[in-house]
Each structure stands twice: as structure tokens, then as C-alpha cells.
Design an enzyme around this catalytic site. Sequence first.
Site, PDB file in Angstrom:
ATOM      1  N   ARG A   1      36.765  42.921  37.297  1.00 25.65           N
ATOM      2  CA  ARG A   1      37.912  42.125  37.760  1.00 25.65           C
ATOM      3  C   ARG A   1      39.058  42.231  36.760  1.00 25.65           C
ATOM      4  NH1 ARG A   1      37.211  42.853  42.111  1.00 25.65           N
ATOM      5  NH2 ARG A   1      35.523  44.129  41.341  1.00 25.65           N
TER       6      ARG A   1
ATOM      7  N   ASP B   1      34.391  47.142  56.298  1.00 27.44           N
ATOM      8  CA  ASP B   1      34.712  46.947  54.881  1.00 27.44           C
ATOM      9  C   ASP B   1      33.495  46.332  54.186  1.00 27.44           C
ATOM     10  OD1 ASP B   1      36.144  46.765  52.571  1.00 27.44           O
ATOM     11  OD2 ASP B   1      37.257  44.969  53.128  1.00 27.44           O
ATOM     12  N   GLU B   2      33.404  46.454  52.878  1.00 26.15           N
ATOM     13  CA  GLU B   2      32.317  45.841  52.089  1.00 26.15           C
ATOM     14  C   GLU B   2      30.958  46.155  52.724  1.00 26.15           C
ATOM     15  OE1 GLU B   2      32.952  44.207  49.271  1.00 26.15           O
ATOM     16  OE2 GLU B   2      34.795  43.038  49.481  1.00 26.15           O
TER      17      GLU B   2
ATOM     18  N   GLN C   1      28.409  47.097  43.920  1.00 27.90           N
ATOM     19  CA  GLN C   1      28.896  45.717  44.039  1.00 27.90           C
ATOM     20  C   GLN C   1      28.140  44.933  45.115  1.00 27.90           C
ATOM     21  OE1 GLN C   1      33.219  44.919  43.490  1.00 27.90           O
ATOM     22  NE2 GLN C   1      33.445  47.124  43.561  1.00 27.90           N
TER      23      GLN C   1
ATOM     24  N   LYS D   1      40.125  50.580  47.758  1.00 29.33           N
ATOM     25  CA  LYS D   1      39.494  50.736  49.065  1.00 29.33           C
ATOM     26  C   LYS D   1      40.163  49.848  50.104  1.00 29.33           C
ATOM     27  CE  LYS D   1      35.380  48.279  47.732  1.00 29.33           C
ATOM     28  NZ  LYS D   1      35.855  46.913  47.687  1.00 29.33           N
ATOM     29  N   THR D   2      40.625  48.684  49.694  1.00 29.87           N
ATOM     30  CA  THR D   2      41.310  47.819  50.655  1.00 29.87           C
ATOM     31  C   THR D   2      42.560  48.546  51.141  1.00 29.87           C
ATOM     32  OG1 THR D   2      40.607  46.091  49.156  1.00 29.87           O
ATOM     33  CG2 THR D   2      41.992  45.418  50.978  1.00 29.87           C
TER      34      THR D   2
HETATM   35  N1  LIG Z   1      46.988  55.168  45.118  1.00 25.89           N
HETATM   36  C1  LIG Z   1      47.252  54.117  44.354  1.00 25.89           C
HETATM   37  N2  LIG Z   1      48.237  54.150  43.438  1.00 25.89           N
HETATM   38  C2  LIG Z   1      48.506  53.081  42.655  1.00 25.89           C
HETATM   39  N3  LIG Z   1      47.844  51.930  42.690  1.00 25.89           N
HETATM   40  C3  LIG Z   1      46.847  51.823  43.578  1.00 25.89           C
HETATM   41  C4  LIG Z   1      46.484  52.895  44.460  1.00 25.89           C
HETATM   42  N4  LIG Z   1      45.450  52.496  45.219  1.00 25.89           N
HETATM   43  C5  LIG Z   1      45.170  51.218  44.831  1.00 25.89           C
HETATM   44  N5  LIG Z   1      45.996  50.807  43.854  1.00 25.89           N
HETATM   45  C6  LIG Z   1      45.960  49.491  43.141  1.00 25.89           C
HETATM   46  O1  LIG Z   1      44.700  49.353  42.509  1.00 25.89           O
HETATM   47  C7  LIG Z   1      44.262  48.006  42.512  1.00 25.89           C
HETATM   48  C8  LIG Z   1      42.890  47.918  43.140  1.00 25.89           C
HETATM   49  O2  LIG Z   1      42.983  48.146  44.529  1.00 25.89           O
HETATM   50  P1  LIG Z   1      42.064  47.341  45.583  1.00 25.89           P
HETATM   51  O3  LIG Z   1      42.167  45.892  45.291  1.00 25.89           O
HETATM   52  O4  LIG Z   1      42.357  47.852  46.920  1.00 25.89           O
HETATM   53  O5  LIG Z   1      40.690  47.873  45.045  1.00 25.89           O
HETATM   54  P2  LIG Z   1      39.233  47.705  45.609  1.00 25.89           P
HETATM   55  O6  LIG Z   1      38.683  49.078  45.731  1.00 25.89           O
HETATM   56  O7  LIG Z   1      39.235  46.844  46.831  1.00 25.89           O
HETATM   57  O8  LIG Z   1      38.562  46.980  44.369  1.00 25.89           O
HETATM   58  P3  LIG Z   1      37.240  46.072  44.219  1.00 25.89           P
HETATM   59  O9  LIG Z   1      36.173  46.629  45.085  1.00 25.89           O
HETATM   60  O10 LIG Z   1      36.896  46.196  42.759  1.00 25.89           O
HETATM   61  O11 LIG Z   1      37.647  44.673  44.564  1.00 25.89           O
HETATM   62  C9  LIG Z   1      45.294  47.219  43.267  1.00 25.89           C
HETATM   63  O12 LIG Z   1      46.131  46.577  42.331  1.00 25.89           O
HETATM   64  C10 LIG Z   1      46.026  48.289  44.086  1.00 25.89           C
HETATM   65  O13 LIG Z   1      47.354  47.932  44.359  1.00 25.89           O
END
Ligand SMILES: Nc1ncnc2c1ncn2[C@@H]1O[C@H](COP(=O)(O)OP(=O)(O)OP(=O)(O)O)[C@@H](O)[C@H]1O
Length: 721
Positions: free
Chosen positions: A603, A225-226, A256, A35-36
Site C-alpha cells: 500500500r 476484477d479481483e 493478494q 489493474k484497475t
Molecule cells: N500506465 C501507467 N502510467 C502511470 N501510472 C500508472 C499507470 N498505470 C497505473 N498507474 C498508477 O499506479 C497506481 C496503481 O494503480 P492501481 O491502483 O490501478 O493498481 P492495482 O493494480 O489495482 O493495485 P493493487 O492491486 O495493489 O491495489 C495508481 O496510482 C495508478 O494511477
Amino acid sequence: MGIDHILNGLNRAQKQAVTETEGYIRVIAGAGSGKTRALTSRFAYLVEGLGIEPSNILCVTFTNKAAQEMRGRVRKLVGGDKDTAYMTTYHGFCVRVLREDIHHLYYPKNYVILDIEDQKDILREIYGELGLTLRDQSFTNILKKIGVFKALPGYVRQMISREDSITLDDLDDMEQKIIEMYLRKQKKIFGLDFEDLMNVVLVLFHDFPHVLKKWQDRLHYIQVDEFQDSSKKQFDLVEMLSRQHQNLFVVGDPDQTIYEWRGADPDLIIRFDSHFPDSKTIFLKENYRSTPEILTFSNDLIRRNQNRVPKDMVTNNPSGPEVIHFHGKSEQEEAKWIAKQIQDLHKSGIPYHHIAILYRANYLSRFIEQALIQENIDYTIYGGFKFFERMEIKDALAHLRLVAFAGDDLSFMRIVNKPRRQIGKKRISFLREQAEKEGMSLYDTLAKYQDDSLFKGTQASAFLEAIEKGRQLKDRLSVSELLQMLIEKTGYEKMIREDGDQDRLDNLQELKHSIFQLEQHAGEDISLEQYLQMITLYMDTEREEKKNTVKLMTVHTSKGLEFPCVFVVGLTESIFPSVRSIMERKERALEEERRLMYVALTRAMNTLYLTESEGFNGRGMLKYPSRFLFEVDRNYYKRIGKISEELEEEARAFHQKVFVTEQSDPKGDGIEIGSKVEHPIFGEGSVESIDTKKNVYMVRFSKINAVRPISKNFKGLKVIS
Ligand SMILES: Nc1ncnc2c1ncn2[C@@H]1O[C@H](COP(=O)(O)OP(=O)(O)OP(=O)(O)O)[C@@H](O)[C@H]1O
């Protein structure tokens, strides 16, 4: 610059989240679903793909750190020269609004932002004026009450108005008086605390529509975000701002939400679609972070929560090691096992910084830290101090040191004026001078001059008496008893209690518990001197900070981070889930604790270890494995260490007991979780949970095989067993 570099590598749902720029959009994004990445790419897409100026986009993040990281990522995508000032936290945004528009409220643009220490200074003044002491009311307590008072923004009008509508003498209630004086003092210095920033902006926007309009005009696109951790007021702010252009994009994971205890409202994301009926929802369900084993385990746990949007995360990542649950016979065994696994992982080529140890409460770091130090494994406490470097631990140990060696001037200086004994700078410099002249320690100098007129009105004698008493008893009491006696007699423990910081109290308790455990296991008496020697090993502050270290942190701190190997430790019922939270907020807290556990589990990228142990906790109660370990299907993890049938049975009964006592109906009508009940229309059913916030029993009725929320006030529901 084209937009391919922005969209390349995104999956279909992520692309949709990036390119659907218009309207009200909710993205429900699971853990590790990127999502980030989606959010930053969207910002870049608005700028590069649509040609929108960044100064027309508000992008709200939860922490300053997240805002910084997001700015960095966006700069990489769109180049470093773009203005990213509106990529900020809610508070950061409010500060900007006020800097531009606070003059409408007759406040200067350079108003003062009060941090917690400034707030305490104001309270100190008020206490002085009213002749109050911390014994009457701790600062933390009164600050909490000020927080409650400021829950609704209405008070802002009273605070900023230039006439005092209330006469202080009319206020009988001391708390009201303190709050009123606090507001007046704030106004005098044009100070705003964190709570005020948002409230003042809300009032400003409400009372000055042209100001709101100016900001609405400016902010064509808003993204949050969040969002699951937003409060109602924060939602009101972005909702208000988005009314004109109607482009509000929120992203979050309801599973979360871990800040409900400080105002987050998970319903805002869950019911976003009812609030904005024309809104679209996009699900990001593909997890890029974890192995299928870790995801299956996490999905199975979070499924237990009732108040959520159902979603299971999926992954195309290759299979990894099984999730491991280690059950130890004692805390020492648990810690040793963890240290051994870390050594093995390290030998197999995994660097230390790929390993994280997560725990529910700060004080739990102690038993892990000791094991890591013994095994020479470098570690860092992420977002905090190492256990033996925490102020209250150093202070407590300074009491013991001073009893053991009167010449320890450093320890003397740490505690001589804690709690305040009126031994300030002037008296200390006298002591220093005399000590130097006469070749004595500061402690002995104070003992010599305690009756001098200079020390009249101080509590020097009481302090000396307490330490002397420790000296007399040190060979008769165990170290843990001696410590307890000292911190009681000097008033140190009371000071910490009155300050109201639960973390510090927990740490003190943990220190006492650790000494007690050491005494139990040593098999012979440990002298004070022996103990102090042993403990020096852990107090070695000379260790240089290295980058390649194991990271230790609370689960709250771990939010948003990822590590190849994760240990979630201290998984004892009452600690995780925290009985304190459950007592405060009943079953809503239990769901939040489960979400917190979900955050911890997700995590992990490759290896996940869950550990706990038998024995007694700091309050002398038997420890049982956390309910979370029993909620997940046994096929989804491997257990190392045997839990006897007897212990499992007792543990399950204990889970039930905590749940029932903490969540039973306060009205006392006998309906509890698990009660069999009869309903005039739906027939027989059983109570699955109680929602105190909504005031309903969640009852599963066998006739319709469904759960219905039945109001607690409904007279027709009868207990049948
Ligand atoms: N389309 C994609 N292809 C490959 N890797 C990806 C893709 N999108 C995200 N990632 C990888 O997946 C991992 C998780 O991404 P990110 O940290 O943005 O998740 P998040 O949704 O913010 O997670 P959380 O809410 O659990 O903290 C990261 O290592 C990111 O680089």
C-alpha cells in the site's frame, strides 16, 4: 470519439490487456501495476473501440465501492450517458437476474433480501417456538452452521419446493431442526439471505436452460476484477455465463488472495490455464506505486510462499527512503515512536491524510489511538469505529461509571437491559416518571422499586446486586479487577461471548489489558475515579471529523488503497501472522497471512515503517517479533531499536514452535515441518511444509535437489531424525 484517450499512457502489457478482447484471458497483475486502470480502460475500449453496448458486458467487482469507483472512471472515459448497470458485484448481478427470472421458481419479483439483523429476527422467533435460549447456541454459531449447510446449492430446491418433505418431529438433532425451520420461515416470507442469492441463481440456471441461454445471449463479454478472491461458486457462475460467447477476462493477483478463510480459492486463478487450455496469460509486472526499496522488501517476503505463480514486481520509480523496522521495549514506546514519526513527517510538509496506519486486528487500534490523542494528531478510523466509541467498550465503561456515580443515568440506560433483563420500554418509562417525581437517579429509583410487582419476573435485583457489590469492593480491587468482576457478575461478558463476535471479545480483552498495563506502569494505585477521568480524554466524541487526518484501518480494509506513508504496526508473532487463523487452517493460513502482510506492504508509495514491541500480550504471554520480519533479507531494511541475541533466538524458537505444534501431522506419525525423512526412490530429504488440504508433505530431496509432494498415505516415507 477516438480511442487514443483510452490507450494513451498505458504500458505495453496494459495495452495488450485492453485490446485483446476475444477468448479466455487471464491477467496476472501485481500490486500497484494498474489493474484497475487496465480493467476500466478495457471496458471503455469495448464500448468506444468496438462499439459494444455496455448492456452486453458484465463487469464483476469484489465490493460495491469498487463497482461505484469503476462506474465513475468508465463514465469519465466514455461519457456519462452509458448504461453501466452490469458493472456490479456478484451479488448485485444475482439480484438483477432474480428480479427478472425468479418467477420461474414461483417466487415473486419483489422477494425480500435478508440482512444479518433479519436473519437474527428469524432465529429469535425459532428460539421462542422451541424454548431455546442463547445459552443453548449463539446466533452467530447457528448462522455459521446455516452457512455451512448452504455451501452447496442443492438445498435451494428443497427450500423453494412447496411441499415439506420432512416432518419436523422426525428431526432429533436440534441444529437440523433449527435449520429446517429457518428455511421454512424464509420461504414463508419469500426471503433470501446473501448466501442464497448466488445459490438460487445457480439452481435457476441449472434447472432452466432457457433462462441461462437468455443471459448467455445477452452477455457477450465478461470481465472479473479481483479474481483471486473469487470462490468456486462465483467461478461456476461466470464460467457458465461465458460458455456461449467464450469471452471471459479475469484479472487478479494471486499474491493478494486474502479471503480464503471465507471461501476464496486462489487455485482458480493459479490454474486458470489448465481449466481453459486455449487461454492467454498477460502479466502486469510494472509497479507504478512504490519505491524500489518497498518493492524489494515486499518481493522478498512473498517469495516464501509455495502456492503462487512466481513473479517479481519491478518499478522505474526513483529510489526512496529505506524501509524501517522499529523495535520498541514496550507498547508505549512503540506508540510514542509512531506518533513522533508522524509529527516529523508532518513538519516536513506531508499532510496527515497521506499517512496510514495498518494493523492486523481491530483491537490493535487502541494503543495507537491513545498515543495520537495525547499528541493531538487528528485521525480517522477508516471503515469502523474508534476504539472508545465501540459499543462493547462504552458498555463496559458504563459499568464502571455506574459504580462510581449512581446518578449517571446515561450509563444506567446503556446497560440496564444488556443482557436482556425484561426491563423494556414500559418499565423504563415508569422509572423515568418516578425518578422525575422523586428527584432521584434511575439507578436509585430501580433500587427503591425493585420489589414492586412491576419488576416481578425481571432480573432487576441481580443487576442491582452486581453494581452494589462493585460499590463495596471498589476501593479494595484494582480497576481492572473491578471491571472483570462487574462484567462477569452482570452477565455482560457472557452475552458478548454467546453472541460469538470475536472482534467484540477481543476489544473487551484489550480494554482490560490496557487498564492492567496502566496500573503496572503507574507505580501507585489508580482509583476508579482517577481512571474514569483519564479515560474521558479518549471518549471525547465532540471532536469534529476532519478530512486531513491520519487514516487507521485493518489490513483487510486497506486492500486496493495506496498512501505515500504507511505504518504497519503491532507486528508481533501470533498477532501477525494470526495464531487463530493458523490454528483453524494450518499452513494454508500461514501463506494467507503472508499475502496479507504483502498487501499491507504494497500500500506504501514512498515511506514504509514496520513496528512492534516487547512486553506481554493480553493473555499474559511474552511478545516476540513477527516471523515476517526475519524472513526478509537484513540488507533490505534498517532496524531501529535493538533486538538482543537472546530475544532473537527465543523468537525464532517460538516461530518454529507455533509452526510445528499448529502444523504437525494430526495422524501422529511423527512427520513435521523440518523432519528428516527417507524415501525408497528419492532418498533423503527434509519436510519443508505440509499441505493439509491436498494431504501431502512437501519434501525437498537432496539427491534431486527438488521438492516433491509426497502423499501422507504413502507408507514408504520414514522419519530418520
Ligand atoms: N500506465 C501507467 N502510467 C502511470 N501510472 C500508472 C499507470 N498505470 C497505473 N498507474 C498508477 O499506479 C497506481 C496503481 O494503480 P492501481 O491502483 O490501478 O493498481 P492495482 O493494480 O489495482 O493495485 P493493487 O492491486 O495493489 O491495489 C495508481 O496510482 C495508478 O494511477
